[in-house]
Design a protein around this motif. Structure first.
Motif, mmCIF file in Angstrom:
data_model
loop_
_atom_site.group_PDB
_atom_site.id
_atom_site.type_symbol
_atom_site.label_atom_id
_atom_site.label_comp_id
_atom_site.label_asym_id
_atom_site.label_seq_id
_atom_site.Cartn_x
_atom_site.Cartn_y
_atom_site.Cartn_z
ATOM 1 N N GLU A 608 0.244 1.909 -6.656
ATOM 2 C CA GLU A 608 0.479 1.723 -8.092
ATOM 3 C C GLU A 608 1.889 1.195 -8.345
ATOM 4 O O GLU A 608 2.088 0.300 -9.174
ATOM 5 C CB GLU A 608 0.273 3.054 -8.819
ATOM 6 N N ALA A 609 2.876 1.745 -7.626
ATOM 7 C CA ALA A 609 4.254 1.262 -7.772
ATOM 8 C C ALA A 609 4.331 -0.216 -7.404
ATOM 9 O O ALA A 609 4.992 -1.006 -8.095
ATOM 10 C CB ALA A 609 5.185 2.086 -6.883
ATOM 11 N N ALA A 610 3.647 -0.615 -6.323
ATOM 12 C CA ALA A 610 3.632 -2.026 -5.911
ATOM 13 C C ALA A 610 2.980 -2.898 -6.972
ATOM 14 O O ALA A 610 3.451 -3.990 -7.283
ATOM 15 C CB ALA A 610 2.900 -2.164 -4.578
ATOM 16 N N ARG A 611 1.885 -2.397 -7.549
ATOM 17 C CA ARG A 611 1.179 -3.157 -8.591
ATOM 18 C C ARG A 611 2.032 -3.332 -9.844
ATOM 19 O O ARG A 611 2.164 -4.429 -10.395
ATOM 20 C CB ARG A 611 -0.127 -2.428 -8.934
ATOM 21 N N VAL A 612 2.656 -2.244 -10.293
ATOM 22 C CA VAL A 612 3.480 -2.306 -11.509
ATOM 23 C C VAL A 612 4.683 -3.213 -11.287
ATOM 24 O O VAL A 612 5.028 -4.038 -12.147
ATOM 25 C CB VAL A 612 3.917 -0.883 -11.927
ATOM 26 N N LEU A 613 5.345 -3.082 -10.131
ATOM 27 C CA LEU A 613 6.507 -3.922 -9.854
ATOM 28 C C LEU A 613 6.093 -5.396 -9.736
ATOM 29 O O LEU A 613 6.804 -6.282 -10.227
ATOM 30 C CB LEU A 613 7.197 -3.448 -8.570
#
Length: 706
Positions: A608-613
């Motif tokens: 999720e962090a990778a997707r949001v960033l």
């Protein structure tokens, strides 16, 4: 036959009265010397069948000691520390403060030289992680890179020490010591509300409450004159142990268990001495007797705490004695408590009985086997309690922080060194006793301990002193010579390279992606967790029988705030060597396991962090190379090399082509996590950038302090 006591070592041998084990200043008459140099297996010590042997260096040391008078001294940790003069060093330009004279002198003895200074980018990441547990922001990186002034580094240390995140970073360590959790443990393992105590710890560290007061309030805040609710709240430190809510238990058995836990936590976490083995009986070589143990136990044995308080259907979030925290307390006095609703809070705290409860030495340490009554006292081998202090917890707190106490300041200084370097100057952080490790730099440890106490027990000053030393500022690069001489970096000729603690692995992903909700304190939260874990470790009763994942911003709080259920600790922290909090811990291991790699590859928060960033960067920087460079810098806290950038751009192009041809796979990939996703951002380029960012998160350096 005892050689640890002078009288026994100097006495005539029982089976050969004409001979002596040790005769001071006389090697020829000292039987010990003849035995350790003997080649005859019938007389040699240690005997060959023991598979033990003395080195030539050890033999020479014993020989020299006997020749110089065989003087016996108390155990080093029980002698009050003194400031030794700074050692003389050849390279007087290298030291930046007093610490460096001690470390450089030791390096020289071992044939080592210090490393060059780390790069600015490495130093910024290092101090940011050590002080706040968070990576530096892009703005901080830009500010620090541009600042060419001589005091740029010191000013950045000060800036970070002033951030509220400092208290959160320090609280992670203290929660391990205080065995903080959000449930009671044992079979039913229901919810409890000790989190206002955690909010206080964060507040105390951020306000730089002197360490002597920090300890006094936790040990005996309720006994201070006109004690405030804040001081009473601090005593929750003593009440974080497990509690049973099972039917059919013997109340006195568990009441004794709770007092034992308090005693063991005090001795290990604050004095750095493991005393629990003396609960059952005396030990031949142990300077702390069973009587000593129960005399210390007596300080904590005088509260109205009960061993059992009703069945699980009547479970309350705190146990007697209770501190009630009202809405107006939070608005006016306890403003550091993050409690947005209007309900009252209950916290388990300390309180004294009106009549002193008699404490007995318990045969074999068993609750129903009292023998001889004892009064509150402390081990004379550490520091005689004497008549200077009242015989209660407040007296114990004064004894603990007394200038003559040889352990308290040493132990805390060593804890701070361990937090920063990964290993204490005394490796056995919770054991400064006879079986513990000797300090690698004894004079430095004592110098820091005395300096800490002389300067008002100032924690921030101590940390700044360490962080502004040349020792700390070295590069972490290691060559073959240093690795062969000092594989464990005991002599500090390089900076350590350490994987982040479990909480900070989570924090790095949240902070670098922009997901982090920087709220301080408040009730613990339940982030993503594999289904079925709680249910497999529950009695099926009570509020915590099933896992109810939180929603919204609660999913993006720091690792410090993750809900800890004692019978089923959160899996990600445990996999990364977090404490399960069922007892006082002062030292976490640092393992490398396949499970950790699997977490980093598959954890929904990481994805999720990778997707949001990825979506955020793609909006701001549609150019792939610029976007990848931005993501790399946010996560690694440095710019990528040309080779690194080429590899990542090449991977991006491969993934982009794949997702162009298979758009459904891009859509499936980007659905991970509950953070709102703009449908317009679901396309091949964002999915490809997300894959690149996941790769960066999975590089060893990403979750490593270099």
């Amino acid at each position: 036959m005892r050689l640890d006591l002078a009288d026994a070592a100097f006495a005539a041998l029982k089976e050969n009265p004409g001979k002596f084990a040790i005769v001071p200043s006389d090697l020829e008459k000292s039987e010990v010397y003849h035995r350790i140099i003997s080649q005859d297996p019938n007389t040699q010590m240690p005997p060959p069948e023991s598979n033990l042997a003395l080195t030539q260096e050890e033999i020479e040391l014993i020989k020299r000691w006997i020749k110089e008078g065989a003087q016996y001294e108390p155990h080093w940790a029980f002698v009050p520390p003194k400031k030794a003069p700074l050692p003389k060093v050849k390279d007087e330009d290298w030291p930046k403060n007093e610490i460096d004279y001690f470390t450089l002198a030791k390096m020289s003895q071992k044939g080592l030289k210090p490393n060059e200074t780390a790069t600015k980018a490495e130093l910024l990441k290092r101090i940011s992680l050590d002080i706040t547990g968070l990576p530096p922001t892009p703005e901080m990186m830009a500010q620090f890179e541009k600042d060419e002034s001589p005091d740029a580094y010191i000013r950045m240390v000060d800036q970070l020490l002033d951030k509220p995140a400092f208290g959160e970073k320090m609280a992670v360590l203290w929660m391990d010591i205080a065995r903080y959790s959000d449930s009671y443990g044992y079979q039913d393992d229901n919810v409890r509300t000790q989190w206002p105590y955690r909010d206080w710890v964060i507040h105390a560290f951020n306000n730089n409450l002197p360490y002597d007061q920090f300890l006094t309030w936790q040990l005996a805040g309720d006994m201070l004159p006109n004690a405030t609710k804040e001081q009473i709240l601090a005593t929750a430190f003593n009440r974080n142990h497990k509690y049973t809510e099972e039917g059919g238990v013997i109340p006195e058995e568990y009441r004794i268990e709770y007092v034992l836990d308090k005693t063991n936590t005090f001795s290990k976490g604050i004095l750095g001495i493991t005393m629990e083995c003396a609960q059952c009986h005396d030990h031949k070589y142990d300077p702390i007797s069973q009587q000593n143990y129960f005399e210390l136990f007596a300080f904590f044995n005088n509260t109205p705490e009960k061993g059992y308080e009703g069945d699980v259907s009547q479970s309350k979030p705190a146990k007697t004695p209770i501190l009630w925290i009202e809405r107006n307390d939070i608005d006016q006095l306890l403003t550091f408590i993050n409690h947005p609703d209007t309900s009252k809070l209950m916290v388990s705290v300390m309180e004294e009985l009106d009549t002193v409860r008699t404490t007995y030495i318990l045969a074999r340490g068993v609750y129903d086997a009292p023998t001889v009554p004892v009064k509150p006292n402390t081990p004379e081998s550490i520091l005689d309690f004497g008549e200077n202090f009242p015989k209660n917890r407040l007296g114990l707190a004064k004894w603990t922080t007394d200038a003559k106490n040889p352990l308290t300041s040493r132990v805390f200084v060593n804890l701070m060194w361990q937090e920063i370097f990964g290993q204490g100057l005394v490796k056995s952080t919770g054991d400064f006793g006879m079986q513990g490790d000797l300090p690698s730099h004894p004079e430095l440890l004592d110098w820091l301990a005395v300096d800490f106490r002389e300067n008002g027990w100032d924690t921030k000053r101590l940390i700044k002193k360490i962080l502004t030393s040349a020792t700390y500022m070295q590069s972490s690069k290691v060559d073959q010579k240093k690795l062969s001489i000092d594989p464990d970096n005991k002599y500090l000729a390089r900076a350590p390279r350490l994987r982040l603690t479990a909480e900070n692995v989570r924090d790095l992903m949240l902070a670098s992606s922009g997901l982090l909700v920087p709220k301080i304190g408040g009730p613990s939260v339940k982030p993503y967790q594999p289904a079925g874990l709680w249910e497999a470790a529950t009695s099926g009763r009570g509020e915590l029988k099933t896992y109810k994942q939180d929603k919204g911003e609660k999913l993006y709080r720091r690792g410090l705030y993750t809900f800890i259920k004692l019978t089923s600790p959160p899996p990600m922290p445990i996999i990364f060597d977090g404490s399960n909090r069922d007892q006082c811990e002062v030292n976490r291991g640092r393992t490398n396991t396949p499970l950790q790699a699997l977490v980093m590859l598959n954890d929904p928060l990481m994805m999720e962090a990778a997707r949001v960033l990825a979506t955020k960067i793609h909006k701001e920087k549609p150019d792939a190379e610029a976007g990848i460079e931005e993501a790399f810098q946010r996560i690694m806290c440095r710019k990528p090399s040309a080779k690194e950038l080429d590899i990542l751009v090449s991977y991006f192009e491969e993934e982009n082509e794949r997702f162009v041809n298979e758009p459904e796979k891009a859509k499936d990939l980007m659905q991970v996590g509950e953070y709102p996703l703009d449908e317009k951002e679901i396309h091949a380029e964002s999915a490809a950038l997300m894959q690149v960012i996941m790769t960066i998160y999975n590089l060893e350096e990403a979750i490593t302090k270099v």
